[in-house]
Design a protein around this motif. Structure first.
Motif, PDB file in Angstrom:
ATOM      1  N   LEU A  53      44.988  40.234  43.419  1.00 23.91           N
ATOM      2  CA  LEU A  53      46.027  39.948  42.500  1.00 23.91           C
ATOM      3  C   LEU A  53      45.381  38.814  41.638  1.00 23.91           C
ATOM      4  CD1 LEU A  53      49.050  39.794  41.506  1.00 23.91           C
ATOM      5  CD2 LEU A  53      49.448  37.930  43.256  1.00 23.91           C
ATOM      6  N   GLU A  54      44.628  38.107  41.976  1.00 27.74           N
ATOM      7  CA  GLU A  54      44.046  36.792  41.179  1.00 27.74           C
ATOM      8  C   GLU A  54      43.146  37.450  40.078  1.00 27.74           C
ATOM      9  OE1 GLU A  54      44.742  33.958  41.129  1.00 27.74           O
ATOM     10  OE2 GLU A  54      45.847  33.860  43.012  1.00 27.74           O
ATOM     11  N   SER A  55      42.440  38.585  40.474  1.00 24.37           N
ATOM     12  CA  SER A  55      41.705  39.163  39.316  1.00 24.37           C
ATOM     13  C   SER A  55      42.379  39.700  38.127  1.00 24.37           C
ATOM     14  CB  SER A  55      40.632  40.254  39.904  1.00 24.37           C
ATOM     15  OG  SER A  55      40.109  40.208  41.209  1.00 24.37           O
ATOM     16  N   VAL A  56      43.598  40.483  38.826  1.00 21.83           N
ATOM     17  CA  VAL A  56      44.770  41.229  37.907  1.00 21.83           C
ATOM     18  C   VAL A  56      45.243  39.912  36.809  1.00 21.83           C
ATOM     19  CG1 VAL A  56      46.889  42.300  37.768  1.00 21.83           C
ATOM     20  CG2 VAL A  56      45.141  43.053  39.444  1.00 21.83           C
ATOM     21  N   MET A  57      45.644  38.749  37.363  1.00 22.90           N
ATOM     22  CA  MET A  57      46.297  37.915  36.571  1.00 22.90           C
ATOM     23  C   MET A  57      45.300  37.270  35.687  1.00 22.90           C
ATOM     24  SD  MET A  57      49.336  38.530  37.478  1.00 22.90           S
ATOM     25  CE  MET A  57      50.402  37.340  36.658  1.00 22.90           C
ATOM     26  N   ASP A  58      44.220  37.088  35.986  1.00 21.56           N
ATOM     27  CA  ASP A  58      42.990  36.638  34.920  1.00 21.56           C
ATOM     28  C   ASP A  58      43.308  37.751  33.656  1.00 21.56           C
ATOM     29  OD1 ASP A  58      42.064  34.720  36.626  1.00 21.56           O
ATOM     30  OD2 ASP A  58      40.566  36.019  37.368  1.00 21.56           O
ATOM     31  N   HIS A  59      43.315  38.867  33.864  1.00 19.40           N
ATOM     32  CA  HIS A  59      43.463  39.682  32.587  1.00 19.40           C
ATOM     33  C   HIS A  59      44.930  39.416  31.916  1.00 19.40           C
ATOM     34  CE1 HIS A  59      40.075  42.468  32.858  1.00 19.40           C
ATOM     35  NE2 HIS A  59      40.089  42.047  34.128  1.00 19.40           N
ATOM     36  N   PHE A  60      46.152  39.093  32.943  1.00 20.57           N
ATOM     37  CA  PHE A  60      47.190  38.853  32.126  1.00 20.57           C
ATOM     38  C   PHE A  60      46.937  37.745  31.371  1.00 20.57           C
ATOM     39  CE2 PHE A  60      51.153  35.970  32.828  1.00 20.57           C
ATOM     40  CZ  PHE A  60      52.024  36.998  32.298  1.00 20.57           C
ATOM     41  N   GLU A  61      46.724  36.400  31.884  1.00 24.59           N
ATOM     42  CA  GLU A  61      46.629  35.325  31.002  1.00 24.59           C
ATOM     43  C   GLU A  61      45.794  35.584  29.752  1.00 24.59           C
ATOM     44  OE1 GLU A  61      46.078  32.251  34.184  1.00 24.59           O
ATOM     45  OE2 GLU A  61      48.185  31.808  33.346  1.00 24.59           O
ATOM     46  N   TYR A  62      44.571  36.297  29.836  1.00 27.86           N
ATOM     47  CA  TYR A  62      43.962  36.313  28.782  1.00 27.86           C
ATOM     48  C   TYR A  62      44.697  37.059  27.485  1.00 27.86           C
ATOM     49  CZ  TYR A  62      40.088  37.814  25.503  1.00 27.86           C
ATOM     50  OH  TYR A  62      39.324  38.021  24.547  1.00 27.86           O
ATOM     51  N   CYS A  63      45.268  38.203  27.939  1.00 25.40           N
ATOM     52  CA  CYS A  63      46.407  39.037  27.056  1.00 25.40           C
ATOM     53  C   CYS A  63      47.445  38.217  26.592  1.00 25.40           C
ATOM     54  CB  CYS A  63      46.627  40.220  27.721  1.00 25.40           C
ATOM     55  SG  CYS A  63      45.325  41.391  28.000  1.00 25.40           S
ATOM     56  N   VAL A  64      47.835  37.383  27.489  1.00 23.26           N
ATOM     57  CA  VAL A  64      49.034  36.453  26.684  1.00 23.26           C
ATOM     58  C   VAL A  64      48.494  35.404  25.699  1.00 23.26           C
ATOM     59  CG1 VAL A  64      50.645  34.646  27.587  1.00 23.26           C
ATOM     60  CG2 VAL A  64      50.599  36.559  29.086  1.00 23.26           C
ATOM     61  N   ASP A  65      47.411  34.902  26.130  1.00 26.15           N
ATOM     62  CA  ASP A  65      46.737  34.067  25.081  1.00 26.15           C
ATOM     63  C   ASP A  65      46.394  34.587  23.814  1.00 26.15           C
ATOM     64  OD1 ASP A  65      46.870  31.818  26.966  1.00 26.15           O
ATOM     65  OD2 ASP A  65      44.857  32.126  27.644  1.00 26.15           O
ATOM     66  N   LEU A  66      45.629  35.974  23.922  1.00 28.46           N
ATOM     67  CA  LEU A  66      45.454  36.710  22.930  1.00 28.46           C
ATOM     68  C   LEU A  66      46.572  37.180  21.972  1.00 28.46           C
ATOM     69  CD1 LEU A  66      42.721  37.988  21.747  1.00 28.46           C
ATOM     70  CD2 LEU A  66      43.419  40.135  22.932  1.00 28.46           C
ATOM     71  N   VAL A  67      47.647  37.778  22.387  1.00 27.98           N
ATOM     72  CA  VAL A  67      48.667  38.443  21.434  1.00 27.98           C
ATOM     73  C   VAL A  67      50.043  37.937  21.749  1.00 27.98           C
ATOM     74  CG1 VAL A  67      47.450  40.405  21.253  1.00 27.98           C
ATOM     75  CG2 VAL A  67      48.804  40.178  23.111  1.00 27.98           C
ATOM     76  N   GLY A  68      50.292  36.843  22.773  1.00 27.71           N
ATOM     77  CA  GLY A  68      51.441  36.427  23.039  1.00 27.71           C
ATOM     78  C   GLY A  68      52.154  37.061  24.159  1.00 27.71           C
ATOM     79  N   ILE A  69      53.202  36.392  24.964  1.00 31.71           N
ATOM     80  CA  ILE A  69      53.680  36.742  26.026  1.00 31.71           C
ATOM     81  C   ILE A  69      54.610  37.836  25.813  1.00 31.71           C
ATOM     82  CG2 ILE A  69      55.889  35.110  26.168  1.00 31.71           C
ATOM     83  CD1 ILE A  69      54.966  34.711  29.090  1.00 31.71           C
ATOM     84  N   GLU A  70      54.999  37.984  24.581  1.00 31.28           N
ATOM     85  CA  GLU A  70      55.967  38.836  24.212  1.00 31.28           C
ATOM     86  C   GLU A  70      55.486  40.391  24.037  1.00 31.28           C
ATOM     87  OE1 GLU A  70      55.507  36.579  22.258  1.00 31.28           O
ATOM     88  OE2 GLU A  70      57.052  35.142  22.388  1.00 31.28           O
ATOM     89  N   HIS A  71      54.215  40.513  24.241  1.00 32.20           N
ATOM     90  CA  HIS A  71      53.282  41.970  24.137  1.00 32.20           C
ATOM     91  C   HIS A  71      52.587  42.329  25.381  1.00 32.20           C
ATOM     92  CE1 HIS A  71      54.492  42.083  20.064  1.00 32.20           C
ATOM     93  NE2 HIS A  71      54.325  40.962  19.685  1.00 32.20           N
ATOM     94  N   VAL A  72      53.071  41.641  26.559  1.00 35.37           N
ATOM     95  CA  VAL A  72      52.324  41.658  27.737  1.00 35.37           C
ATOM     96  C   VAL A  72      53.370  42.025  28.790  1.00 35.37           C
ATOM     97  CG1 VAL A  72      50.540  40.899  29.385  1.00 35.37           C
ATOM     98  CG2 VAL A  72      50.514  40.192  26.991  1.00 35.37           C
ATOM     99  N   SER A  73      52.987  43.150  29.752  1.00 36.76           N
ATOM    100  CA  SER A  73      53.691  43.596  30.759  1.00 36.76           C
ATOM    101  C   SER A  73      52.815  44.008  31.834  1.00 36.76           C
ATOM    102  CB  SER A  73      54.814  44.534  30.395  1.00 36.76           C
ATOM    103  OG  SER A  73      55.735  44.795  31.439  1.00 36.76           O
ATOM    104  N   PHE A  74      53.300  44.740  32.864  1.00 36.32           N
ATOM    105  CA  PHE A  74      52.604  45.033  33.922  1.00 36.32           C
ATOM    106  C   PHE A  74      52.919  46.608  34.236  1.00 36.32           C
ATOM    107  CE2 PHE A  74      53.496  40.863  34.620  1.00 36.32           C
ATOM    108  CZ  PHE A  74      51.766  40.381  35.251  1.00 36.32           C
ATOM    109  N   GLY A  75      51.798  47.515  34.490  1.00 31.27           N
ATOM    110  CA  GLY A  75      51.429  48.920  34.804  1.00 31.27           C
ATOM    111  C   GLY A  75      50.695  48.770  36.062  1.00 31.27           C
ATOM    112  N   PRO A  76      50.999  48.211  37.206  1.00 26.42           N
ATOM    113  CA  PRO A  76      49.896  48.058  38.247  1.00 26.42           C
ATOM    114  C   PRO A  76      49.186  49.407  38.722  1.00 26.42           C
ATOM    115  CG  PRO A  76      51.935  46.994  38.774  1.00 26.42           C
ATOM    116  CD  PRO A  76      52.325  47.720  37.575  1.00 26.42           C
ATOM    117  N   ASP A  77      49.716  50.587  38.501  1.00 28.63           N
ATOM    118  CA  ASP A  77      48.953  51.840  38.784  1.00 28.63           C
ATOM    119  C   ASP A  77      48.738  51.908  40.293  1.00 28.63           C
ATOM    120  OD1 ASP A  77      47.598  54.083  38.457  1.00 28.63           O
ATOM    121  OD2 ASP A  77      45.907  53.414  37.468  1.00 28.63           O
TER     122      ASP A  77
END
Length: 404
Positions: A301-325
């Protein structure tokens, strides 16, 4: 996951209306709950656990990408199981998931009823039809085709099951097949998987020729029909072409940031930014050995959330969600069995990293969103921010893309 199943769930098991051993071959299936040890990496206080449970239970929680079937306990039986064309939906696990709606992408790339290569139109239609017939025989999981279906599921304690396909390979050069797929319930489709097809290039190809003229026709038809478009497995140029050509926002339903983990399976910054600039959303992936990070190369989970936080910083929290697969069963075993079909080696670029048996904390659909929300609670995200990333961002796009 939720300690108690959703109140609407009555204990239905896939294909209860048929007679095992007579109407279909029965396999010993993986456990939907408790197949692996509970995640120990998230220590929540009583107040944090209560808040996590409340958000999971009360809010609209949507997974942009899952495979909610149950797989054989013995993955050596996998091909025999798939060839009979009767994938079982994991109703028990879904009842503990807390999800309001789930985009279920079936197994079109590994649907080897008539051909071991997958992606065949007749096989995909068979797979979809049999799954839909089973869903129609119970009242907890409903077929999700409209925004009203998602709202009805939230209000009544059900789950809206939305059929999706990871690529459009099976339409070949027949654009009208999109209408057929929409007519039977498909509401999201990828452009290409790892391999190129008549629409465009997949992420494994040495060269990416971009969206073809036929691909442009297909994108236009998807827009007209109200099929959400996904570019998770498309090549970079093809992804950018799709985002540009579509008059509606596009999803990256399950991926991560290549700047965090440099493989073809992850998306580069320019693709993530282009998706967001046109109103789209990226869903953060958690399939084994995908969203790793230098800080957490042992996939969890920690690895996954590293990508989440990077994307939030990159494009804003309004454009990030989850598709855990995620799925119910041995996901690593599935990848090993179908490595050639899924182009595992080419997608992951042979970067050295520790091999895991499962992604700790995001192992299956029953546990994924409790742990994701718990992590967000633990790391100081507000209720409003959590609502956005677990459902509202996706709903915003669907309100533009779907016809109702």
């Amino acid at each position: 996951m939720l300690e108690k199943p959703a109140g609407r769930y009555t204990g239905y098991t896939a294909y209860d209306y048929l007679e095992p051993g007579v109407d279909y071959r029965q396999f010993r299936y993986a456990k939907q709950l408790g197949r692996v040890a509970p995640y120990a990496g998230l220590e929540l206080s009583d107040a944090e656990k209560e808040r996590t449970t409340r958000l999971l239970s009360d809010e609209t929680v949507i997974s942009l990408h899952e495979h909610v079937q149950v797989f054989p306990e013995d993955m050596g039986e996998l091909r025999e199981h798939i060839r009979q064309g009767r994938e079982p939906t994991g109703y028990l696990g879904l009842a503990h998931s807390g999800m309001t709606a789930v985009f279920d992408n079936g197994m079109d790339g590994t649907c080897c009823i008539s051909s071991d290569a997958g992606w065949k139109y007749q096989d995909v239609i068979h797979d979809l039809g049999v799954r839909m017939a089973d869903i129609a025989h119970q009242d907890f999981v409903i077929k999700g085709e409209t925004l009203a279906d998602i709202e009805y599921a939230r209000e009544t304690g059900r789950i809206a099951h939305i059929f999706a396909l990871e690529a459009s390979t099976m339409i070949e050069n027949e654009v009208d097949r999109l209408d057929v797929l929409y007519g039977i319930g498909v509401r999201q489709m990828g452009i290409a998987y790892s391999e190129a097809n008549t629409l465009g290039s997949g992420l494994k190809e040495r060269g990416d020729g971009g969206l073809t003229y036929f691909g442009e026709r297909a994108v236009e038809r998807m827009n007209k029909l109200g099929i959400a478009i996904d570019v998770s497995h498309s090549g970079d140029r093809t992804s950018l072409d799709v985002i540009k050509h579509s008059r509606l926002p596009v999803f990256i339903t399950h991926a991560g940031a290549r700047a965090v983990w440099p493989t073809n399976r992850m998306k580069p910054d320019d693709v993530i930014k282009a998706c967001a600039e046109r109103g789209g959303v990226i869903g953060i992936e958690a399939a084994p050995h995908t969203t790793l990070s230098p800080d957490h190369p042992h996939h969890s989970l920690e690895s996954v959330m590293d990508h989440f936080e990077y994307c939030v910083d990159l494009v804003g929290i309004e454009h990030v969600s989850f598709g855990p697969d995620t799925l119910f069963g041995d996901h690593v075993g599935l990848h090993d069995a179908f490595a050639a079909n899924l182009s595992i080696a080419q997608a992951h670029s042979h970067i050295d990293h520790p091999r895991v048996e499962y992604v700790d904390g995001v192992e299956n659909p029953a546990e994924a969103f409790f742990n994701i929300i718990g992590w967000l609670v633990k790391h100081g995200y507000s209720d409003d921010e959590i609502r956005l990333v677990v459902g509202q961002n996706t709903l915003r796009v669907l309100k533009e893309v779907w016809v109702s």
